[in-house]
Design an enzyme around this catalytic site. Structure first.
Site, PDB file in Angstrom:
ATOM      1  CD  GLU A 196      -3.195   0.202   2.107  1.00 18.10           C
ATOM      2  OE1 GLU A 196      -4.167  -0.469   1.916  1.00 18.10           O
ATOM      3  OE2 GLU A 196      -2.927   0.655   3.311  1.00 18.10           O
ATOM      4  CB  SER A 235      -9.962  -2.955   5.904  1.00 17.37           C
ATOM      5  OG  SER A 235     -10.204  -1.520   5.853  1.00 17.37           O
ATOM      6  CG  MET A 236      -8.626  -2.903   0.943  1.00 15.89           C
ATOM      7  SD  MET A 236      -8.678  -4.080  -0.442  1.00 15.89           S
ATOM      8  CE  MET A 236     -10.339  -4.243  -0.815  1.00 15.89           C
ATOM      9  CG  HIS A 247       1.746  -9.858  12.111  1.00 12.93           C
ATOM     10  ND1 HIS A 247       1.497  -8.851  11.555  1.00 12.93           N
ATOM     11  CD2 HIS A 247       0.899 -10.862  11.061  1.00 12.93           C
ATOM     12  CE1 HIS A 247       0.842  -9.152  10.213  1.00 12.93           C
ATOM     13  NE2 HIS A 247       0.816 -10.290  10.051  1.00 12.93           N
ATOM     14  CG  HIS A 300      -2.137  -8.923  13.717  1.00 10.03           C
ATOM     15  ND1 HIS A 300      -3.293  -9.133  14.198  1.00 10.03           N
ATOM     16  CD2 HIS A 300      -2.130  -9.565  12.398  1.00 10.03           C
ATOM     17  CE1 HIS A 300      -3.957 -10.046  13.535  1.00 10.03           C
ATOM     18  NE2 HIS A 300      -3.605 -10.110  12.525  1.00 10.03           N
ATOM     19  N   GLY A 301      -3.313  -5.906  13.797  1.00  8.62           N
ATOM     20  CA  GLY A 301      -4.301  -5.337  12.510  1.00  8.62           C
ATOM     21  C   GLY A 301      -5.678  -4.999  13.307  1.00  8.62           C
ATOM     22  CG  HIS A 323       0.001  -7.947   5.621  1.00 11.28           C
ATOM     23  ND1 HIS A 323      -1.382  -8.367   5.622  1.00 11.28           N
ATOM     24  CD2 HIS A 323       0.487  -8.929   6.528  1.00 11.28           C
ATOM     25  CE1 HIS A 323      -1.518  -9.183   6.428  1.00 11.28           C
ATOM     26  NE2 HIS A 323      -0.498  -9.606   7.201  1.00 11.28           N
TER      27      HIS A 323
END
Lengths: 150, 492
Positions: B219, B391-392, B344, B415-416, B250
């Site tokens: 990204e 998220s994207m 992660h 981690h996300g 990622h």
């Protein structure tokens, strides 16, 4: 009724799960392989230019199915192919006890320009993994539940 | 049911007792399930806890039953159901008496995040964002079975397994200064290629420098002034704001790591019978860390972890090349230094008050606080940079580790954002092409190999990452530094 599969939506939030079934172990193995194939690609976009014969023996049918499906995932990366279809002949391995498989996979080298690619399956998992034979008339029905890590 | 000071009348997806420790920390006592060796602790706000699926409660308490577990089985606020261990899980085991479990690492060994800074700003990049994303999409292969440009024979691939990112720098795919900006300097000792199967090598040997699919992405993002929460720390990390452009990656160890995990789950199923270990879920297969099987897995897992560091390093090289092509200036001139690279999905040997522990992080990130000797000099004062991908469609965050994390969570954090909707449901809710158009209207250029894969990753399929980040920030186990907003996304 012949072999068939359906994707299960509420089993694996982040991944892909399916239930496959058939009137015989051979039908079950073919249907389950098709579910793995269709998780990765739209098979109608793949030509049958590559073929591989796979043979396995295992003491239990659940292990045999697990090894068969894992081979599809391995071949996708190791040979850089996606698949169109599978055939499977599964029978009892009378001399050794257990089960044996002779399967074929057809497909072709991955071409993102032509193939409608879907998810890159990482592994066949043992999460909720289940293979069962429901006894009934005319030999009963073989069913498997499989969760794929994508 | 819940205990005094517990979750009260909150509706949770569990019948277990869940006691409130603080507003962001919840504890399930050892009485909740037979066999629990330690309590389980979940980091979450009331809202996040109420939204967690039943699998989280079931799995974190299953982990609490494993031999040699120390202090708590932990789950971070981005937690959700996983295989055996929940995603977002952290568990530490005594290195002498405890176990190691492939289920506590995950199939994608050393899946992780990398952040690369630039001196470019949004006004530099906006006019050529289409060309930049096209060039990145061309240089960084993505999607099912994609192959990288690096050609390796087995002997050379074994060097990648041993040396990780260092192999890349030695072969011109990186700068000397890159290594200190990678967890473990991109090379974990103890990797032994003889413990890796031929199948694993065959799956991974041609995939160096590839993204994969699923939730993996590359990204291009913007660091705006009003989204920098700690300017001093941000500056120390190379994030200056003023609509600065950064690049986030990622991905993990690809087919190589997936096969190592699959191979050793089989080995451990047999080993458990030998060592008399009974687990509550087949995917929790484990072996004593000091057993031959445990040591073999650790050596093979480190091979995969190093190959993942190498994978992200080769991708970094390709990103720098793409920027050079589009902007006509070298990556050095564009200031394209790595901010940091974190794993992660991994198990590591680390020292805490309890002694030497095998810390499993599965969908959770190391978050070492200031002063830890493992950190490079440049980050010794700030604490370790922590990169959390959203998220994207939404955004991602840069945070830093804290001393509190060292005391409470074995130096670990989120981690996300964590998935809340199935892939099938996401695809029913939006078509890939439609989502691509919607994102482009909002200023995010998307390049995707698979349109169905794109739909599966829609923003509404994930928790709001800002809520998750606020939780770990308020809990004190990491401090937020900056939010990074996407303007270009590549998906497999």
């Amino acid at each position: 009724m012949s072999g068939e599969f359906r994707f299960l939506e509420d089993v694996a939030l982040a991944d892909a799960a399916f239930e496959a079934s058939g009137d015989s172990p051979s039908e079950l193995f073919k249907a389950a392989a098709q579910a793995v194939i269709e998780t990765m690609v739209n098979p109608h976009t793949v030509s049958p230019t590559w073929q591989r014969v796979i043979e396995h023996q295992a003491p239990e049918i659940a292990t045999l199915l697990f090894d068969w499906l894992s081979d599809i995932v391995y071949l996708k990366d190791a040979h850089g192919v996606v698949f169109r279809e599978a055939t499977a002949v599964v029978s009892e391995d009378r001399p050794h006890g257990g089960w044996k498989l002779r399967g074929t996979l057809t497909g072709e080298p991955i071409d993102p320009a032509r193939h409608e690619l879907r998810a890159d399956v990482k592994a066949v998992t043992k999460h909720l993994y289940d293979v069962r034979h429901d006894e009934g008339r005319e030999g009963g029905r073989w069913t498997a539940r499989v969760v794929l890590d994508v | 049911m819940d205990g005094a000071g517990g979750a009260g009348r909150m509706k949770l997806h569990t019948d277990m007792t869940v006691n409130r420790i603080t507003d962001e920390v919840w504890e399930i006592p050892v009485s909740a399930k037979e066999g629990m060796q330690v309590p389980a602790r979940i980091y979450a706000t009331e809202t996040i806890l109420a939204g967690m699926d039943s699998g989280v409660f079931e799995q974190v308490t299953n982990v609490a039953c494993l031999p040699g577990i120390q202090r708590y089985a932990l789950c971070m606020p981005d937690g959700h159901w996983g295989y055996g261990f929940p995603i977002g899980g952290v568990a530490a085991f005594d290195s002498q008496e405890g176990v190691i479990s492939p289920g506590g690492v995950g199939y994608d060994i050393n899946c992780g995040m990398r952040l690369i800074r630039t001196d470019l700003t949004l006004s530099d990049v906006q006019p050529c964002i289409q060309a930049l994303m096209t060039e990145l999409f061309r240089k960084v292969p993505a999607g099912v079975g994609s192959k990288g440009f690096v050609r390796l024979d087995r002997r050379e691939f074994e060097q990648v397994m041993r040396k990780g990112a260092r192999w890349c720098v030695e072969h011109g795919y990186g700068w000397n200064g890159d290594l200190e900006r990678i967890e473990e300097r991109g090379c974990i000792p103890g990797a032994d290629p003889s413990k890796v199967s031929d199948h694993a090598v065959e799956r991974g040997i041609s995939q160096l420098g590839t993204l994969g699919s699923g939730n993996h992405y590359l990204e291009v993002q913007v660091a705006a002034n009003d989204r920098i929460f700690d300017p001093k720390t941000a500056a120390a990390l190379g994030i200056t704001g003023h609509d600065q452009i950064v690049v986030m990656v990622h991905c993990g160890s690809r087919g190589f790591g997936h096969q190592v995990a699959s191979d050793y789950l089989k080995v451990f199923e047999k080993a458990m019978r030998r060592y008399g270990i009974v687990v509550k879920d087949q995917q929790l297969a484990c072996a004593p860390f000091r057993s031959p099987e445990g040591q073999d897995y650790f050596a093979a897992m480190n091979c995969a972890a190093n190959s993942a560091f190498a994978n992200r390093q080769v991708i970094t090289h390709q990103i720098r090349e793409a920027f050079r092509t589009v902007f006509g200036r070298s990556a050095e001139e564009l200031g394209m230094e790595i901010v940091y690279d974190v794993a992660h999905n991994i198990a590591k040997v680390e020292r805490y008050a309890e002694g030497e522990l095998v810390v499993h992080r599965k969908g959770s990130t190391r978050a070492f606080g200031p002063g830890r000797p493992e950190l490079p000099d440049r980050y010794r004062e700030t604490g370790q940079p922590v990169i959390c991908g959203g998220s994207m469609e939404t955004g991602s965050y840069l945070l830093v580790g804290t001393e509190q994390a060292m005391r409470e969570t074995f130096g670990s954090t989120m981690h996300g954002s964590g998935r809340t909707m199935s892939r099938a449901q996401a695809k029913r809710s939006v078509r890939g092409e439609q989502l691509k158009q919607q994102m482009e209207k909002r200023g995010i250029v998307v390049k995707a190999v698979s349109m169905s894969g794109l739909a599966e990753e829609a923003g509404f399929a994930y928790k709001n990452i800002s809520d998750v980040v606020e939780t770990v920030d308020r809990a004190g186990i990491t401090k937020k530094v900056a939010e990074l907003r996407p303007i270009g996304n590549i998906k497999g």
